[in-house]
Each structure stands twice: as C-alpha cells, then as structure tokens.
Design an enzyme around this catalytic site. Structure first.
Site, PDB file in Angstrom:
ATOM      1  N   LEU A 154       4.683  -3.295  11.239  1.00 44.09           N
ATOM      2  CA  LEU A 154       3.776  -2.434  11.507  1.00 44.09           C
ATOM      3  C   LEU A 154       3.004  -1.513  10.564  1.00 44.09           C
ATOM      4  CD1 LEU A 154       1.337  -3.738  14.086  1.00 44.09           C
ATOM      5  CD2 LEU A 154       2.396  -0.961  15.489  1.00 44.09           C
ATOM      6  N   GLY A 155       2.644  -1.420   9.395  1.00 46.52           N
ATOM      7  CA  GLY A 155       1.772  -0.501   8.803  1.00 46.52           C
ATOM      8  C   GLY A 155       0.510  -0.474   8.278  1.00 46.52           C
ATOM      9  N   ARG A 156      -0.152  -0.286   7.678  1.00 48.12           N
ATOM     10  CA  ARG A 156      -1.395   0.076   7.593  1.00 48.12           C
ATOM     11  C   ARG A 156      -2.192  -1.258   7.510  1.00 48.12           C
ATOM     12  NH1 ARG A 156      -0.675   3.577   3.228  1.00 48.12           N
ATOM     13  NH2 ARG A 156       0.142   1.847   2.106  1.00 48.12           N
ATOM     14  N   ARG A 177      11.399  -1.060  10.632  1.00 48.91           N
ATOM     15  CA  ARG A 177      13.457  -0.304  10.648  1.00 48.91           C
ATOM     16  C   ARG A 177      12.616   0.913  11.875  1.00 48.91           C
ATOM     17  NH1 ARG A 177      13.175   1.456   4.125  1.00 48.91           N
ATOM     18  NH2 ARG A 177      11.115   1.775   5.465  1.00 48.91           N
ATOM     19  N   ILE A 232       1.727 -12.648   3.739  1.00 49.26           N
ATOM     20  CA  ILE A 232       0.362 -11.621   2.699  1.00 49.26           C
ATOM     21  C   ILE A 232       1.535 -11.143   2.576  1.00 49.26           C
ATOM     22  CG2 ILE A 232      -1.508 -12.429   4.101  1.00 49.26           C
ATOM     23  CD1 ILE A 232      -0.232  -8.956   5.381  1.00 49.26           C
ATOM     24  N   ARG A 234       4.322  -9.910   0.524  1.00 49.57           N
ATOM     25  CA  ARG A 234       5.000 -10.881  -0.785  1.00 49.57           C
ATOM     26  C   ARG A 234       5.913 -11.683  -0.682  1.00 49.57           C
ATOM     27  NH1 ARG A 234       2.213  -8.393  -3.218  1.00 49.57           N
ATOM     28  NH2 ARG A 234       2.249  -6.253  -3.919  1.00 49.57           N
ATOM     29  N   ASP A 258       0.274 -16.453   1.492  1.00 45.28           N
ATOM     30  CA  ASP A 258      -0.876 -15.694   0.816  1.00 45.28           C
ATOM     31  C   ASP A 258       0.144 -15.370  -0.854  1.00 45.28           C
ATOM     32  OD1 ASP A 258      -3.381 -14.988  -1.155  1.00 45.28           O
ATOM     33  OD2 ASP A 258      -2.979 -12.968  -0.745  1.00 45.28           O
ATOM     34  N   GLU A 263       4.996 -17.359  -8.595  1.00 43.02           N
ATOM     35  CA  GLU A 263       3.274 -17.082  -8.651  1.00 43.02           C
ATOM     36  C   GLU A 263       2.950 -17.146  -9.671  1.00 43.02           C
ATOM     37  OE1 GLU A 263       2.645 -14.232  -6.673  1.00 43.02           O
ATOM     38  OE2 GLU A 263       3.091 -14.822  -4.776  1.00 43.02           O
ATOM     39  N   HIS A 281      -2.250 -15.276  -3.776  1.00 42.13           N
ATOM     40  CA  HIS A 281      -2.202 -14.476  -3.970  1.00 42.13           C
ATOM     41  C   HIS A 281      -3.572 -13.469  -4.032  1.00 42.13           C
ATOM     42  CE1 HIS A 281       0.802 -11.394  -4.825  1.00 42.13           C
ATOM     43  NE2 HIS A 281      -0.623 -10.440  -4.053  1.00 42.13           N
TER      44      HIS A 281
END
Ligand code: NAP
Length: 321
Positions: A154-156, A177, A232, A234, A258, A263, A281
C-alpha cells in the site's frame, strides 16, 4: 581539447524529450553508441549528471565509468534495475518519477482485475471469431462489486488502487512490512492470511531481491480456486512457475498480469488460458503520463544542475537498503 558535457544520456526517452534535454543542457547522447559508455574516454571524466530509464537501469560498471558523477535521473518509479548500493557508496543522488504515474498504473490494475473476473478479453475473442454465433451463450463469470480486495504494497500506487475500490463497494485490506496508521484500510501482518481473506489480490509493492517470489505457492493456494491475482508491480514478486501450475490445476481462479518474470514472455506460457488477462508491461504507458514522466526527468536534471538538489530523490534509507 576535451568537450565538456553536463549530462550523459544512457537511454533515449523519446524524440521529444531528447530534443528538449539537448536544447537545455550540454548532452552526451551515449545511447546512440552500440557500445554505450565503453565507447567514450576523456568525455566521461568530469560528467556530473546521467539520465537513464528503469528499463535500461544503471549498473556498477556505469558508475565506475563516471568518476565525477553526482546524480542519476531515471525515468520510471521502480529502482530494481538501478544499483542503489553503488550510488550510496559514492554519495550519488538518484531520482525517479513518482506520483505522476500512480493513476494510470492503478487504472490498469483495475482493467486487468475486471478483465480477469469478467473475461472481457476472452469475450472480445468470442465475438470477433464468430463463436457467439456458432456456440451461443458466453460462460458465466465472477462478480467484482461488493467483494474483498487485498493489496500487497500500500504505497503510492497501492493507495490509488484502493481508492478506486470505493466505487465497487469493496472492503480493502493490505499487507506492507509496516502498517500505515493514516490509511483507512485494515492491515494484515501476514500476506498468506491477506490472500486467504481476499477475493482479489493486487500486487503493488516494489520489485528487487527482497520481494522476489513473495507471492509463492502458499499465497496462491490461500487465494484459492475462486481468487484472482493481479500484478502491476514486477514479475519477480510472483513465483510464475507456481502461478502457472495453480492456474492449470484450477487452484487459482484467474490472473491479470501487466508484468511477468520474463519480458517479453514466450507466447506459449499462457496460451489458451481464458482466465488470465495479460498486458505487455504498459502500466504507465498513456501519452499523458509518459509526457509527465519525461517532464519530471527534465525538471530533476535542471534542478540538480542549477541548485545541486534533486526534486524527487529516492529516499536515503532506500539507497542504503
Ligand atoms: P511505493 O510508494 O514505494 O510503495 C511500495 C510499497 O511496497 C510500500 O507500501 C512498501 O511498504 C511496500 N513494500 C516494500 N517492500 C515490501 C515487502 N518486502 N513486503 C511487503 N510490502 C513491501 O512505490 P509505488 O510508487 O507505489 O510503486 C510500486 C512499484 O510499482 C514500483 O516499485 C514498480 O516496480 C511498480 N511499477 C510498475 C509499473 C508498470 O508499468 N506496471 C509502473 C510503475 C511502477 P513497506 O515499506 O512498509 O513494506
């Protein structure tokens, strides 16, 4: 006499960006050289700023080739391909392009979630290939509204994904974390327990060695035969072999991806899996967002050259991690 440059560009960020960067600063366009920085000598000795992209990265060898380097300005928000330890060891600042891409990446997460649940990609093929006429009714799919959404990271971007869930009347919980006390969502200290609770699990954490295969066979099994995994972040965060095995065995309901471990991925990997929605991606790849990302790289370069400070540096703690 040695030519003097302010900026070495190891990656082209598109014609428009390259032109505007060169109009503003003295740029050595090293990306034009097939041998990259190895093609140069004295020109590199007093170069203070480098421009790269998350795709091209910035390696220890690149740092070593630039003895006077003070800042690396990268296009993209991920820093798994930038050698942050090498930067920290020499006190070199690194900037990325946060915030400006959150909405588009979150939009794509929802497009993939909806597509995997409601099988829009399969439905599109069904209509266009004439199967609707030949076979009739399309199979029933999975409801999205009112369900449970788990978010790993739950970042940006994770927050932008969570905000959109309100429109689908969904309950949201997350795993990081450490909890974010200001966030209006429940914190789950165990990823496996978050997966067991969730109907949909969206992966939005950072990539790199410390998150490699966080989503393993156990987490995938916990999400279950009705569950849908969306990634979405990595490809490295998800154990793709375990994911494919679970999808084939019906132990996971579906996936919207994605990003993949390899890749571009071999076409055969997901062939025939209508329960999987894929994109190549392109989370941030809208014209508007790509323009904003390019502008932010340019602004970082200019700010550093004029003031010695980056506008959107990678936090010191992350540089040392
Ligand atoms: P961010 O704001 O730094 O958020 C990352 C989140 O990951 C944080 O909440 C962090 O929380 C969590 N995290 C880090 N390590 C973790 C771990 N070991 N276990 C659980 N959670 C962990 O980053 P962002 O701007 O949202 O971007 C997230 C990622 O999205 C990027 O790093 C990039 O790889 C990816 N991305 C993909 C695309 C695309 O095209 N698909 C585009 C842009 C970005 P804690 O620190 O508390 O753990």
């Amino acid at each position: 006499m040695t030519a003097r440059y302010d900026v070495v560009q190891v990656a082209s960020l598109g014609e428009d960006f390259d032109r505007r960067l060169a109009a503003r600063h003295r740029v050595l366009p090293a990306w034009r050289e097939p041998r990259g920085l190895a093609a140069f000598g004295a020109e590199l000795q007093d170069l203070p700023v480098a421009v790269t992209s998350v795709r091209h990265g910035f390696t220890q060898a690149m740092f070593d080739a630039l003895p006077a380097l003070r800042a690396v300005c990268s296009w993209g928000v991920g820093h798994d391909t930038l050698d942050l330890r090498a930067a920290a060891a020499r006190g070199i600042g690194v900037s990325v392009t946060p915030d400006v891409l959150d909405d588009c990446v979150a939009d794509l997460a929802w497009a993939l979630l909806l597509s995997a649940a409601r099988r829009t990609a399969a439905g599109d093929r069904y209509v266009k290939s004439g199967q609707w006429r030949a076979l009739g009714r399309f199979p029933e799919t999975t409801r999205v509204s009112g369900k449970r959404l788990g978010i790993l990271g739950l970042g940006r971007i994770g927050l932008a994904v969570a905000r959109r869930a309100a429109g689908f009347d969904m309950e949201v919980r997350y795993h990081n974390r450490s909890p974010r006390p200001q966030a209006p969502y429940g914190y789950e200290p165990s990823l496996a327990e978050l997966a067991a609770w969730a109907d949909f699990l969206v992966v939005a954490c950072v990539g790199g060695a410390h998150t490699r295969h966080l989503v393993d066979a156990k987490v995938i099994r916990a999400l279950g035969p009705q569950g849908i995994l969306v990634n979405i972040a990595r490809g490295s965060v998800v154990d793709q072999a375990a994911l494919l095995a679970a999808l084939r065995a019906g132990e996971l309901g579906g996936a919207g991806l994605d990003v993949l471990e390899q890749e571009p991925t071999p076409a055969a990997e997901f062939a025939g899996m209508d329960q999987v929605a894929l994109m190549p991606h392109v989370g941030s790849a809208t014209r508007e967002t790509r323009a904003a990302m390019a502008q932010l790289v340019l602004d970082n370069v200019t700010a550093f050259i004029e003031t010695g400070k980056l506008l959107t540096p990678v936090a010191a703690a992350e540089l040392r991690a």
